[in-house]
Design an enzyme around this catalytic site. Structure first.
Site, PDB file in Angstrom:
ATOM      1  CB  SER A 243      35.101  30.780  38.789  1.00  0.00           C
ATOM      2  OG  SER A 243      34.370  31.544  39.714  1.00  0.00           O
ATOM      3  CG  HIS A 273      35.504  35.919  37.441  1.00  0.00           C
ATOM      4  ND1 HIS A 273      34.814  36.324  38.538  1.00  0.00           N
ATOM      5  CD2 HIS A 273      35.351  34.552  37.390  1.00  0.00           C
ATOM      6  CE1 HIS A 273      34.262  35.269  39.137  1.00  0.00           C
ATOM      7  NE2 HIS A 273      34.579  34.186  38.454  1.00  0.00           N
ATOM      8  CG  HIS A 320      28.866  42.235  40.492  1.00  0.00           C
ATOM      9  ND1 HIS A 320      27.870  41.333  40.217  1.00  0.00           N
ATOM     10  CD2 HIS A 320      29.876  41.523  41.033  1.00  0.00           C
ATOM     11  CE1 HIS A 320      28.264  40.135  40.592  1.00  0.00           C
ATOM     12  NE2 HIS A 320      29.475  40.212  41.089  1.00  0.00           N
ATOM     13  NE  ARG A 329      31.535  39.089  47.072  1.00  0.00           N
ATOM     14  CZ  ARG A 329      31.781  38.658  45.843  1.00  0.00           C
ATOM     15  NH1 ARG A 329      32.213  37.423  45.661  1.00  0.00           N
ATOM     16  NH2 ARG A 329      31.595  39.433  44.794  1.00  0.00           N
ATOM     17  CG  ASP A 375      37.895  41.034  42.836  1.00  0.00           C
ATOM     18  OD1 ASP A 375      38.287  40.162  43.631  1.00  0.00           O
ATOM     19  OD2 ASP A 375      37.170  40.781  41.866  1.00  0.00           O
TER      20      ASP A 375
END
Ligand code: HAX
Length: 441
Positions: A243, A273, A320, A329, A375
């Site tokens: 992105s 993604h 990743h 995160r 995610d």
């Protein structure tokens, strides 16, 4: 015209930095900083340094740092709404833009500026109303960003004739307007698709994240708290992710922020993604249904992971391209879950997966990172507060990601970064190079 302190401050920081950067490149331009293998060229340029991004830097072992600050540091140091323990996303935007931690006053100014700029023209909402309700929310989101492009100050100024030195100024107006408008656009899509097209007016007294939760229809204080954390931690992940890179690349053609962000959001909508947050929840629901809907056992989880990989699919939320450890995160969200929803069943599954999945993925030598990414957790938190429509989750990610990629885009124009145009070669050319290298051995 009203003075804009943030804009003045950005000019004070960015313009001397642009001169410093030019001087640095002039003096050190011939210095070699790396050499790459054929495998790297064929594996999506992983690990190649090919661009400069000022807003954040990702370390494979430690995770992301925004202008030098880790996620735990930011949760502690960024300004907060009264009574909250989570940071305001306005603060991370300020930090990425200006390069220093904001004061409470600075974030209030950003909040007020965005509230003032947040009007979404009617034609954008009318356009959304023409799309079939079955259109994926991310497609609706990028369509709306494109429809907003009629408002671009940069495009209009360029058409009139804009000096290169002033690109950043017009860009600033677009970046601030666009970020201000995205929550309204996103909430409109959500309410249109899932809440009988009944919309909720913004509340200009609320901060950006709380107002977003409010317009979505969630006024629970803890959901607002979650939204502040969520919109902060998803904001940026250095420049090479799809992105960010897509936004930067399209922007390098002097496409305005609306065109550039739409490109970035189309990248975010891919399942490798940002769409992985939706896919992760779907995968957990499928796992539960496969074993009668209850809390799955550890044995069942293991079996289901092996089954997923055996079917040639990926386990969403794991792995990743850069990280080689658990994503901080993910850890921030796990901490939130343990504090505010210790008995939540889906969060318990997410935490069981964290214990069971990495050892299995480690068994597949080709998988470079067996650990969870951002995610792997977000969906379970949202479900807890009633935001259960997981096809919408990537839009939330997109609203947050706009902060980082648009701050970077503004820096790109302030620093005068040129058109991006890497070289490409054919496999025939590669083979000839490899043969030459073998012959010289
Ligand atoms: N499950 C199964 N297989 C996986 C895997 C996973 N979670 N992660 C990697 N692999 C596989 C790859 O598909 C690849 O297989 P092939 O060689 O057969 O094609 C192999 O392992 C090597 O991949 P890698 O080098 O470890 O990883 P990449 O840099 O190529 O890709 C991805 C990184 C994130 C795309 C990958 O780990 C993946 O597909 N993960 C699941 C989807 C996901 O969670 N995406 C979100 C990532 C974070 C993000 O951007 N959020 O927005």
């Amino acid at each position: 015209m009203k003075t804009d302190k943030l804009k003045e401050k950005f000019a004070k920081v960015a313009l001397p930095f642009a001169a410093e950067m030019k001087e640095f490149v002039k003096e050190n331009g011939s210095q070699v900083i790396g050499s790459y293998t054929i495998e790297q060229v064929y594996s999506g340029m992983k690990g190649m340094i090919g661009m400069v991004t000022e807003t954040s830097k990702l370390d494979p072992e430690e995770g992301i740092r925004f202008r030098g600050f880790s996620i735990p540091e930011l949760r502690e140091k960024l300004p907060k709404a009264q009574g909250d323990t989570e940071p305001l996303p306005e603060g991370i935007f300020y930090l990425m833009l200006i390069g220093e931690l904001p004061t409470d006053d600075d974030v209030h100014t950003v909040s007020n500026t965005w509230a003032r700029r947040s009007h979404v023209p009617k034609h954008v909402l009318d356009m959304l109303d023409t799309l079939p309700l079955t259109t994926h929310p991310m497609t609706q989101f990028t369509c709306a960003i494109m429809a907003l492009q009629t408002e671009s100050v940069f495009a209009a100024s360029y058409r009139k004739g804009l000096n290169k030195k002033d690109y950043w100024d017009a860009m600033y107006e677009d970046v601030m307007n666009l970020i201000a408008r995205l929550p309204r656009v996103a909430a409109y899509i959500y309410r249109r698709v899932y809440k009988d097209n009944i919309h909720i007016e913004p509340d200009a007294k609320l901060d950006w994240a709380a107002n977003f939760a409010h317009m979505l229809g969630f006024d629970d204080y803890n959901m607002k708290r979650l939204m502040r954390l969520y919109l902060t931690i998803h904001a940026d992940h250095e420049g090479g992710n799809v992105s960010a890179h897509a936004t930067h690349l399209v922007g390098s053609a002097l496409s305005d922020p609306y065109l550039s962000l739409a490109a970035g959001m189309n990248g975010l909508a891919g399942p490798l993604h940002g769409l992985a947050n939706q896919e992760m929840v779907r995968w957990i629901m499928d796992l539960r249904n496969y074993y009668d809907g209850g809390l799955p056992s550890r044995e069942q989880i293991k079996e289901y992971v092996i089954k997923t990989i055996g079917e040639g699919k990926v386990v969403p939320g794991y792995g990743h391209a850069v990280l080689r450890k658990t994503d901080p995160r993910f850890l921030a969200q796990m901490d939130f879950a343990k504090t505010y929803m210790p008995d939540d069943e889906n969060c318990k599954i997410v935490h069981m997966l964290y214990e069971e999945v990495p050892p299995i993925l480690e068994g597949f030598k080709k998988i470079k990172n067996p650990w969870p990414n951002v995610d792997a957790h977000s969906g379970a938190l949202l479900i807890h507060y009633g935001l259960v429509e997981y096809d919408f989750y990537t839009v939330l990610f997109g609203v947050s990601r706009s902060l980082g990629v648009l701050a970077s885009l503004l820096w790109d124009r302030a620093l005068g970064h040129p058109l991006e145009r890497p070289g490409s070669v054919t496999t025939g050319w590669m083979k000839a190079q490899a043969a030459k290298a073998h012959a010289n051995l």
